[in-house]
Design a protein around this motif. Sequence first.
Motif, PDB file in Angstrom:
ATOM      1  N   ARG A   5       0.856  -1.191   0.000  1.00 52.90           N
ATOM      2  CA  ARG A   5       0.000   0.000   0.000  1.00 52.90           C
ATOM      3  C   ARG A   5       0.888   1.235   0.000  1.00 52.90           C
ATOM      4  NH1 ARG A   5      -2.800   3.300   3.777  1.00 52.90           N
ATOM      5  NH2 ARG A   5      -2.080   2.181   5.636  1.00 52.90           N
ATOM      6  N   LYS A   6       0.482   2.258  -0.756  1.00 50.14           N
ATOM      7  CA  LYS A   6       1.287   3.466  -0.815  1.00 50.14           C
ATOM      8  C   LYS A   6       0.653   4.581   0.012  1.00 50.14           C
ATOM      9  CE  LYS A   6      -0.545   5.203  -5.246  1.00 50.14           C
ATOM     10  NZ  LYS A   6      -0.151   5.603  -6.627  1.00 50.14           N
ATOM     11  N   ILE A   7       1.530   5.384   0.645  1.00 45.94           N
ATOM     12  CA  ILE A   7       1.109   6.474   1.521  1.00 45.94           C
ATOM     13  C   ILE A   7       1.874   7.733   1.119  1.00 45.94           C
ATOM     14  CG2 ILE A   7       1.048   7.327   3.896  1.00 45.94           C
ATOM     15  CD1 ILE A   7       0.927   4.413   4.837  1.00 45.94           C
ATOM     16  N   ARG A   8       1.149   8.818   0.898  1.00 45.55           N
ATOM     17  CA  ARG A   8       1.801  10.087   0.546  1.00 45.55           C
ATOM     18  C   ARG A   8       2.834  10.456   1.597  1.00 45.55           C
ATOM     19  NH1 ARG A   8      -2.144  14.916  -0.214  1.00 45.55           N
ATOM     20  NH2 ARG A   8      -3.225  13.889   1.502  1.00 45.55           N
ATOM     21  N   ASP A  26      -4.208  10.455   5.773  1.00 41.91           N
ATOM     22  CA  ASP A  26      -3.700   9.325   5.005  1.00 41.91           C
ATOM     23  C   ASP A  26      -3.358   8.123   5.872  1.00 41.91           C
ATOM     24  OD1 ASP A  26      -3.924  10.730   2.641  1.00 41.91           O
ATOM     25  OD2 ASP A  26      -1.861  11.458   2.694  1.00 41.91           O
ATOM     26  N   LEU A  27      -3.445   8.307   7.185  1.00 39.85           N
ATOM     27  CA  LEU A  27      -3.083   7.247   8.120  1.00 39.85           C
ATOM     28  C   LEU A  27      -4.322   6.676   8.795  1.00 39.85           C
ATOM     29  CD1 LEU A  27      -0.072   9.080   9.798  1.00 39.85           C
ATOM     30  CD2 LEU A  27       0.062   7.246   8.102  1.00 39.85           C
ATOM     31  N   ALA A  40       6.403   0.769   9.851  1.00 37.96           N
ATOM     32  CA  ALA A  40       6.697   0.132   8.558  1.00 37.96           C
ATOM     33  C   ALA A  40       7.342   1.117   7.592  1.00 37.96           C
ATOM     34  CB  ALA A  40       5.403  -0.432   7.955  1.00 37.96           C
ATOM     35  N   ILE A  41       6.878   2.357   7.590  1.00 36.99           N
ATOM     36  CA  ILE A  41       7.464   3.382   6.720  1.00 36.99           C
ATOM     37  C   ILE A  41       8.939   3.599   7.077  1.00 36.99           C
ATOM     38  CG2 ILE A  41       7.451   5.865   6.188  1.00 36.99           C
ATOM     39  CD1 ILE A  41       4.353   5.712   6.459  1.00 36.99           C
ATOM     40  N   PHE A  42       9.249   3.599   8.360  1.00 37.42           N
ATOM     41  CA  PHE A  42      10.616   3.845   8.814  1.00 37.42           C
ATOM     42  C   PHE A  42      11.501   2.601   8.741  1.00 37.42           C
ATOM     43  CE2 PHE A  42       8.808   7.713  10.299  1.00 37.42           C
ATOM     44  CZ  PHE A  42       9.858   8.599  10.502  1.00 37.42           C
ATOM     45  N   SER A 375       5.531   6.435   0.025  1.00 37.40           N
ATOM     46  CA  SER A 375       6.258   5.323   0.639  1.00 37.40           C
ATOM     47  C   SER A 375       5.341   4.101   0.545  1.00 37.40           C
ATOM     48  CB  SER A 375       6.619   5.630   2.078  1.00 37.40           C
ATOM     49  OG  SER A 375       5.485   6.019   2.826  1.00 37.40           O
ATOM     50  N   TYR A 376       5.938   2.929   0.464  1.00 34.32           N
ATOM     51  CA  TYR A 376       5.175   1.690   0.296  1.00 34.32           C
ATOM     52  C   TYR A 376       5.368   0.805   1.519  1.00 34.32           C
ATOM     53  CZ  TYR A 376       4.266   2.774  -4.593  1.00 34.32           C
ATOM     54  OH  TYR A 376       3.822   3.375  -5.764  1.00 34.32           O
ATOM     55  N   ILE A 377       4.267   0.291   2.005  1.00 30.07           N
ATOM     56  CA  ILE A 377       4.320  -0.642   3.129  1.00 30.07           C
ATOM     57  C   ILE A 377       3.543  -1.907   2.756  1.00 30.07           C
ATOM     58  CG2 ILE A 377       4.552   1.200   4.819  1.00 30.07           C
ATOM     59  CD1 ILE A 377       1.624   0.772   5.569  1.00 30.07           C
ATOM     60  N   VAL A 378       3.951  -3.014   3.333  1.00 33.26           N
ATOM     61  CA  VAL A 378       3.283  -4.290   3.056  1.00 33.26           C
ATOM     62  C   VAL A 378       1.930  -4.278   3.742  1.00 33.26           C
ATOM     63  CG1 VAL A 378       3.405  -6.780   3.371  1.00 33.26           C
ATOM     64  CG2 VAL A 378       5.478  -5.488   2.857  1.00 33.26           C
ATOM     65  N   LYS A 379       0.913  -4.691   3.009  1.00 37.49           N
ATOM     66  CA  LYS A 379      -0.449  -4.724   3.583  1.00 37.49           C
ATOM     67  C   LYS A 379      -0.567  -5.756   4.677  1.00 37.49           C
ATOM     68  CE  LYS A 379      -2.830  -3.246  -0.637  1.00 37.49           C
ATOM     69  NZ  LYS A 379      -3.781  -3.633  -1.703  1.00 37.49           N
TER      70      LYS A 379
END
Length: 379
Positions: A5-8, A26-27, A40-42, A375-379
């Motif tokens: 999943r992508k997050i601005r 967005d969170l 996860a982003i970090f 940024s992309y994090i695993v769902k």
Amino acid sequence: MSDQRKIRTAILRAGTSKGIFLMENDLAVDAKERDQEILAIFGSPDVRQINGLGGADPLTSKVAIIGPATRPDADVDYTFGQVSFTEALVDYSGNCGNISAGVGPFAIDEGLVRAVEPVTTVRIHNTNTGKILVAEVPVKDGKARAVGDYKIAGVPGTGAKIMLDFAGTAGAVTNKILPTGNAIDVMDIPEIGKLEVSIVDVANPMVFVRAKDLGLTGIEKPAELGANKKMLGILEQIRGKAATIIGMAKNEEDALKNSPAFPMIAFVSESQDYVDFTTGRTIPASDVDLVSRLMFMQVMHKTYAGTGTTCTGAASKIPGTIVNEVSRSQNSLVRIGHPAGVIEIEVEVEANGKTLEVKRAAFGRTSRRIMDGYSYIVK
């Protein structure tokens, strides 16, 4: 369908720190889910943060969550988080003055605040402390300026000067400038014995101690102190006891586990010549009013925190504190010598009977947007 999943996301260098700026909407709404997204982003917990955007350093593992103002006297809401890379923890117990320098420019560039040339005033509600801080941001063509001739120690080059006034952040966590009511308290530290400290709460709570009482000079370099494991343990003991005294932790162990960033601890000394560890340049005693070394997340801060600057400056104007004792400032300007140079703050504290009031606590910073995207994090 992608399994990520992508997050601005935007990355800003703000003051002498670097942070990841995220929009609140967005969170996840649920606090635990939101923290998992941020971790996860970090790429936390991992000491290298290799699987995320964190910089594997306390000064580059910071998050700013920005949203619409929830108070009528503010333009924007801002929540600061210190992202641990050793634990699955985002510490929201205090604010970061350096990251705060990026909030005004970010809010203007994202259209959350109307740009007014040549300077836009942004009233920022810091949700960590419930306090308002004011940023004066240079603007051109509807966007925050990055280019300018203002230089801050610890950052290469120059930038547009952003003035931050933290006068409204007095009693940030405890609602008292002197949380214990005393300018000096005494702790019992096994390795030292009786130790005098000053606990002050402006922008963030801090505990101050004389460098000489620890057997230190006050001009130690980060690597030098980092190699002194015994002293690091003593400093954490002091910080933990202060956290317990002012109600931020149940005990010293709880302070390290659940509030590793705050309160901060600094050891201070009278002005003296010392060497900027980043350039090898000698900074003469005449250029500073006191020297201080600030601990942050159990390591020495390579420069000096913005909220630490505010609290140290305010403490220097409160009669009887350890900082007041070592400072030679005779006016509203306080020059603090830190490992990489000098930071200045304009500070005024008035005493009305037994009540203290911070009338001004302003210092200059610079900020620059480095990148934005997803940024992309695993769902």
